[in-house]
Design a protein around this motif. Structure first.
Motif, PDB file in Angstrom:
ATOM      1  N   GLY A   1       0.801  -1.221   0.000  1.00  0.00           N
ATOM      2  CA  GLY A   1       0.000   0.000   0.000  1.00  0.00           C
ATOM      3  C   GLY A   1       0.835   1.272   0.000  1.00  0.00           C
ATOM      4  O   GLY A   1       0.270   2.366  -0.023  1.00  0.00           O
ATOM      5  N   TYR A   2       2.157   1.116   0.022  1.00  0.00           N
ATOM      6  CA  TYR A   2       3.060   2.274   0.076  1.00  0.00           C
ATOM      7  C   TYR A   2       4.119   2.182  -1.025  1.00  0.00           C
ATOM      8  O   TYR A   2       4.606   1.106  -1.332  1.00  0.00           O
ATOM      9  CB  TYR A   2       3.797   2.328   1.418  1.00  0.00           C
ATOM     10  CG  TYR A   2       2.921   2.276   2.639  1.00  0.00           C
ATOM     11  CD1 TYR A   2       2.668   1.056   3.276  1.00  0.00           C
ATOM     12  CD2 TYR A   2       2.354   3.431   3.167  1.00  0.00           C
ATOM     13  CE1 TYR A   2       1.870   1.001   4.406  1.00  0.00           C
ATOM     14  CE2 TYR A   2       1.564   3.379   4.293  1.00  0.00           C
ATOM     15  CZ  TYR A   2       1.325   2.153   4.907  1.00  0.00           C
ATOM     16  OH  TYR A   2       0.538   2.110   6.031  1.00  0.00           O
TER      17      TYR A   2
ATOM     18  N   THR B   1      19.924  12.517  -1.946  1.00  0.00           N
ATOM     19  CA  THR B   1      20.323  12.059  -0.610  1.00  0.00           C
ATOM     20  C   THR B   1      19.402  12.615   0.460  1.00  0.00           C
ATOM     21  O   THR B   1      19.120  11.965   1.461  1.00  0.00           O
ATOM     22  CB  THR B   1      21.774  12.501  -0.318  1.00  0.00           C
ATOM     23  OG1 THR B   1      22.649  11.922  -1.288  1.00  0.00           O
ATOM     24  CG2 THR B   1      22.215  12.071   1.072  1.00  0.00           C
ATOM     25  N   GLU B   2      18.891  13.835   0.240  1.00  0.00           N
ATOM     26  CA  GLU B   2      18.152  14.535   1.292  1.00  0.00           C
ATOM     27  C   GLU B   2      16.702  14.089   1.466  1.00  0.00           C
ATOM     28  O   GLU B   2      16.151  14.176   2.555  1.00  0.00           O
ATOM     29  CB  GLU B   2      18.168  16.051   1.011  1.00  0.00           C
ATOM     30  CG  GLU B   2      19.544  16.694   1.072  1.00  0.00           C
ATOM     31  CD  GLU B   2      20.363  16.460  -0.174  1.00  0.00           C
ATOM     32  OE1 GLU B   2      21.601  16.623  -0.111  1.00  0.00           O
ATOM     33  OE2 GLU B   2      19.785  16.090  -1.231  1.00  0.00           O
ATOM     34  N   ASP B   3      16.044  13.661   0.396  1.00  0.00           N
ATOM     35  CA  ASP B   3      14.598  13.478   0.420  1.00  0.00           C
ATOM     36  C   ASP B   3      14.180  12.019   0.236  1.00  0.00           C
ATOM     37  O   ASP B   3      14.748  11.294  -0.590  1.00  0.00           O
ATOM     38  CB  ASP B   3      13.945  14.334  -0.672  1.00  0.00           C
ATOM     39  CG  ASP B   3      14.250  15.811  -0.501  1.00  0.00           C
ATOM     40  OD1 ASP B   3      14.879  16.407  -1.393  1.00  0.00           O
ATOM     41  OD2 ASP B   3      13.867  16.353   0.553  1.00  0.00           O
ATOM     42  N   PHE B   4      13.125  11.643   0.966  1.00  0.00           N
ATOM     43  CA  PHE B   4      12.636  10.261   0.881  1.00  0.00           C
ATOM     44  C   PHE B   4      11.123  10.290   1.098  1.00  0.00           C
ATOM     45  O   PHE B   4      10.627  10.002   2.191  1.00  0.00           O
ATOM     46  CB  PHE B   4      13.331   9.404   1.937  1.00  0.00           C
ATOM     47  CG  PHE B   4      13.114   7.923   1.788  1.00  0.00           C
ATOM     48  CD1 PHE B   4      12.810   7.142   2.898  1.00  0.00           C
ATOM     49  CD2 PHE B   4      13.226   7.298   0.554  1.00  0.00           C
ATOM     50  CE1 PHE B   4      12.621   5.771   2.778  1.00  0.00           C
ATOM     51  CE2 PHE B   4      13.036   5.927   0.420  1.00  0.00           C
ATOM     52  CZ  PHE B   4      12.728   5.169   1.536  1.00  0.00           C
ATOM     53  N   PRO B   5      10.344  10.620   0.089  1.00  0.00           N
ATOM     54  CA  PRO B   5       8.890  10.704   0.241  1.00  0.00           C
ATOM     55  C   PRO B   5       8.220   9.334   0.281  1.00  0.00           C
ATOM     56  O   PRO B   5       8.676   8.381  -0.367  1.00  0.00           O
ATOM     57  CB  PRO B   5       8.461  11.499  -0.997  1.00  0.00           C
ATOM     58  CG  PRO B   5       9.524  11.222  -2.015  1.00  0.00           C
ATOM     59  CD  PRO B   5      10.798  11.056  -1.254  1.00  0.00           C
ATOM     60  N   LEU B   6       7.128   9.264   1.028  1.00  0.00           N
ATOM     61  CA  LEU B   6       6.315   8.049   1.136  1.00  0.00           C
ATOM     62  C   LEU B   6       4.963   8.316   0.499  1.00  0.00           C
ATOM     63  O   LEU B   6       4.263   9.238   0.900  1.00  0.00           O
ATOM     64  CB  LEU B   6       6.132   7.659   2.606  1.00  0.00           C
ATOM     65  CG  LEU B   6       5.284   6.415   2.880  1.00  0.00           C
ATOM     66  CD1 LEU B   6       6.035   5.154   2.477  1.00  0.00           C
ATOM     67  CD2 LEU B   6       4.899   6.352   4.361  1.00  0.00           C
ATOM     68  N   ARG B   7       4.590   7.510  -0.474  1.00  0.00           N
ATOM     69  CA  ARG B   7       3.343   7.721  -1.213  1.00  0.00           C
ATOM     70  C   ARG B   7       2.306   6.663  -0.863  1.00  0.00           C
ATOM     71  O   ARG B   7       2.618   5.466  -0.850  1.00  0.00           O
ATOM     72  CB  ARG B   7       3.613   7.704  -2.714  1.00  0.00           C
ATOM     73  CG  ARG B   7       4.541   8.811  -3.181  1.00  0.00           C
ATOM     74  CD  ARG B   7       4.732   8.787  -4.687  1.00  0.00           C
ATOM     75  NE  ARG B   7       5.698   9.800  -5.095  1.00  0.00           N
ATOM     76  CZ  ARG B   7       7.013   9.580  -5.121  1.00  0.00           C
ATOM     77  NH1 ARG B   7       7.506   8.415  -4.783  1.00  0.00           N
ATOM     78  NH2 ARG B   7       7.826  10.549  -5.509  1.00  0.00           N
ATOM     79  N   LEU B   8       1.100   7.127  -0.585  1.00  0.00           N
ATOM     80  CA  LEU B   8      -0.044   6.242  -0.432  1.00  0.00           C
ATOM     81  C   LEU B   8      -0.891   6.439  -1.687  1.00  0.00           C
ATOM     82  O   LEU B   8      -1.405   7.535  -1.931  1.00  0.00           O
ATOM     83  CB  LEU B   8      -0.867   6.590   0.798  1.00  0.00           C
ATOM     84  CG  LEU B   8      -0.296   6.224   2.166  1.00  0.00           C
ATOM     85  CD1 LEU B   8       0.875   7.102   2.553  1.00  0.00           C
ATOM     86  CD2 LEU B   8      -1.389   6.285   3.217  1.00  0.00           C
TER      87      LEU B   8
END
Lengths: 111, 112
Positions: free
Chosen positions: B63-64, B71-78
């Motif tokens: 579901g994710y 290096t700086e960003d790590f988005p989590l998408r639903l």
């Protein structure tokens, strides 16, 4: 099996008493065992950690005891204070990341 | 020194809606991860990354989706939110060769 089992779920201690939280693991590949402290509305923060080449590590009032043969480790908080009231998580890792966390212990220290 | 920054802090979604939880760190950490925290279940690893362009699944990835373009960003998408995704989400980062995870302050998500 990757589980880390933590007990008790909650703990009430009088000010000045000793708080003890226990964890057990199954995977012998784990070689890093940290404890994290979390206050309400905040993210967890590292409290103290141990590697299996030592049986005990002490930092101030906080001590980790480690029993490699039993695959158990515990957190002792000496002279517990109301400011120690928080949720505590044990964790284990086969390296230095990708932790498996325990289910947490909510500690309340009564004034 | 901001550390690990998560946005938004609170979000309410309807079932089926999509959204992205943002995570940024300014410590040049190689490792970034997403956990969900549910009562009685502790912190469970959703996805993690050991560097830009590298991601992998944790314990509860269904579901994710994640990506790591910097290096700086790590988005989590639903992609299609479900009530079972109601939780508090934490982003955490560390150097690959040290043990200390640095956590953000969390994002509380409610799916109706």
């Amino acid at each position: 099996q990757q589980q880390v089992k933590q007990s008790p779920q909650s703990l009430i201690v009088q000010k000045g008493g000793i708080s003890i939280i226990n964890c057990a693991y199954e995977n012998t590949a784990f070689d890093y065992f940290p404890w994290y402290q979390q206050f309400p509305g905040k993210g967890p923060a590292l409290l103290i950690a141990i590697r299996p080449d030592v049986s005990e590590k002490k930092e101030g009032r906080f001590t980790i005891s480690f029993n490699k043969s039993a695959k158990q480790f515990s957190l002792h908080i000496m002279d517990s204070q109301p400011g120690d009231s928080a949720t505590y998580f044990c964790a284990a890792s086969p390296g230095t990341y990708k932790y498996i966390f325990g289910t947490g212990t909510r500690l309340k220290v009564l004034a | 020194n901001a550390g690990v920054t998560q946005t938004p802090k609170f979000q309410v979604l309807k079932t089926g809606q999509s959204m992205t939880l943002q995570c940024a760190q300014d410590m040049n950490h190689e490792y970034m991860s997403w956990y969900r925290q549910d009562p009685g279940m502790g912190l469970r690893l959703i996805h993690y990354s050991v560097g830009a362009g590298i991601t992998d699944q944790g314990e509860v990835p269904n579901g994710y989706n994640v990506s790591r373009s910097t290096t700086e960003d790590f988005p989590l998408r639903l992609l299609s939110a479900a009530p079972s995704q109601t939780s508090v989400y934490f982003c955490a980062s560390s150097y690959v060769n040290t043990g200390e995870l640095f956590f953000g302050e969390g994002s509380r998500l409610t799916v109706l």
